[in-house]
Scaffold this motif. Structure first.
Motif, PDB file in Angstrom:
ATOM      1  N   GLU A 165       0.841  -1.202   0.000  1.00 58.35           N
ATOM      2  CA  GLU A 165       0.000   0.000   0.000  1.00 58.35           C
ATOM      3  C   GLU A 165       0.879   1.256   0.000  1.00 58.35           C
ATOM      4  N   SER A 166       1.940   1.227   0.801  1.00 54.52           N
ATOM      5  CA  SER A 166       2.865   2.373   0.821  1.00 54.52           C
ATOM      6  C   SER A 166       3.533   2.549  -0.535  1.00 54.52           C
ATOM      7  N   LEU A 167       3.902   1.445  -1.151  1.00 52.51           N
ATOM      8  CA  LEU A 167       4.517   1.517  -2.483  1.00 52.51           C
ATOM      9  C   LEU A 167       3.547   2.134  -3.485  1.00 52.51           C
ATOM     10  N   SER A 168       2.283   1.744  -3.423  1.00 52.76           N
ATOM     11  CA  SER A 168       1.279   2.316  -4.332  1.00 52.76           C
ATOM     12  C   SER A 168       1.155   3.824  -4.112  1.00 52.76           C
ATOM     13  N   ARG A 169       1.114   4.257  -2.844  1.00 50.57           N
ATOM     14  CA  ARG A 169       1.029   5.694  -2.552  1.00 50.57           C
ATOM     15  C   ARG A 169       2.253   6.428  -3.083  1.00 50.57           C
ATOM     16  N   ILE A 170       3.428   5.838  -2.907  1.00 50.16           N
ATOM     17  CA  ILE A 170       4.663   6.475  -3.388  1.00 50.16           C
ATOM     18  C   ILE A 170       4.626   6.611  -4.902  1.00 50.16           C
ATOM     19  N   ARG A 171       4.207   5.555  -5.587  1.00 55.14           N
ATOM     20  CA  ARG A 171       4.141   5.608  -7.050  1.00 55.14           C
ATOM     21  C   ARG A 171       3.175   6.688  -7.515  1.00 55.14           C
ATOM     22  N   LYS A 172       2.026   6.817  -6.845  1.00 57.35           N
ATOM     23  CA  LYS A 172       1.043   7.842  -7.220  1.00 57.35           C
ATOM     24  C   LYS A 172       1.616   9.239  -7.005  1.00 57.35           C
ATOM     25  N   SER A 173       2.359   9.422  -5.915  1.00 59.36           N
ATOM     26  CA  SER A 173       2.905  10.763  -5.633  1.00 59.36           C
ATOM     27  C   SER A 173       4.006  11.138  -6.634  1.00 59.36           C
ATOM     28  N   ILE A 174       4.664  10.133  -7.209  1.00 56.16           N
ATOM     29  CA  ILE A 174       5.730  10.411  -8.192  1.00 56.16           C
ATOM     30  C   ILE A 174       5.132  10.747  -9.543  1.00 56.16           C
ATOM     31  N   SER A 175       4.037  10.076  -9.924  1.00 59.98           N
ATOM     32  CA  SER A 175       3.463  10.317 -11.253  1.00 59.98           C
ATOM     33  C   SER A 175       2.473  11.427 -11.261  1.00 59.98           C
TER      34      SER A 175
END
Length: 192
Positions: A182-192
């Motif tokens: 879930e944290s990885l998904s949030r990080i990916r969203k914040s980068i894109s």
């Protein structure tokens, strides 16, 4: 035999080897073909081999008492993998090795590598340099884990391991980074 000769030349591509040396080395390496999901090593076993990845993708991981998996290392083309603590200390394994993408690997025993060093001493520097680089990489990873945010660790992972990210699932990357999917998904969203 021709395929084995080419693998010896691939592994030791920066070394001039005679035909006799190539044959000698080839006799020490055993080719293994793995399918996605195959387990190569499990905990509590003797580890007498290290593995050269010719193609595909593997990972080593540790299972915590809670059941959570922590990915320690990935291995793609031209990388080596094993449970090195067990391999070098003759202790039982604590890690598992799993094939993440169909792979061709070559295994070599510690005793065979030692014989190669005795027979062809200049190759010992090859493995010493590989171990030095791996040790430095592991130390750098520990420092990054202790000093960087999860987002920064993911960005470094993406920069350094473009090919690995294409081969592995999100939860493997998350377990490598020490975060949840879930944290990885949030990080990916914040980068894109």
């Amino acid at each position: 035999m021709e395929n084995q000769i080419s693998i010896a030349l691939e592994i030791f591509k920066n070394y001039a080897l005679s035909e006799k040396e190539i044959r000698y080395i080839n006799n020490r390496f055993e080719k293994i073909e793995l399918k996605k999901g195959d387990i190569l090593l499990t905990p509590n076993n003797n580890v007498t081999y290290q593995f050269y990845t010719y193609s595909g993708c593997l990972r080593s991981y540790f299972i915590q008492k809670s059941g959570k998996q922590s990915t320690i290392q990935f291995a793609i083309k031209d990388w080596w993998i094993s449970d090195y603590t067990a391999f070098f200390t003759n202790q039982k394994s604590v890690m598992s090795l799993e094939c993440l993408k169909d792979a061709v690997i070559y295994k070599v025993s510690k005793s065979d590598i030692d014989e190669v060093f005795d027979k062809i001493p200049r190759l010992e520097s090859f493995f010493r340099k590989k171990l030095e680089k791996a040790f430095a990489g592991f130390q750098k990873r520990i420092i990054e884990y202790l000093s960087l945010s999860a987002k920064e660790r993911y960005q470094k992972f993406r920069e350094n391991y473009v090919e690995i990210e294409k081969c592995v699932k999100n939860y493997h990357i998350a377990s490598y980074l020490g975060i949840t999917t879930e944290s990885l998904s949030r990080i990916r969203k914040s980068i894109s």
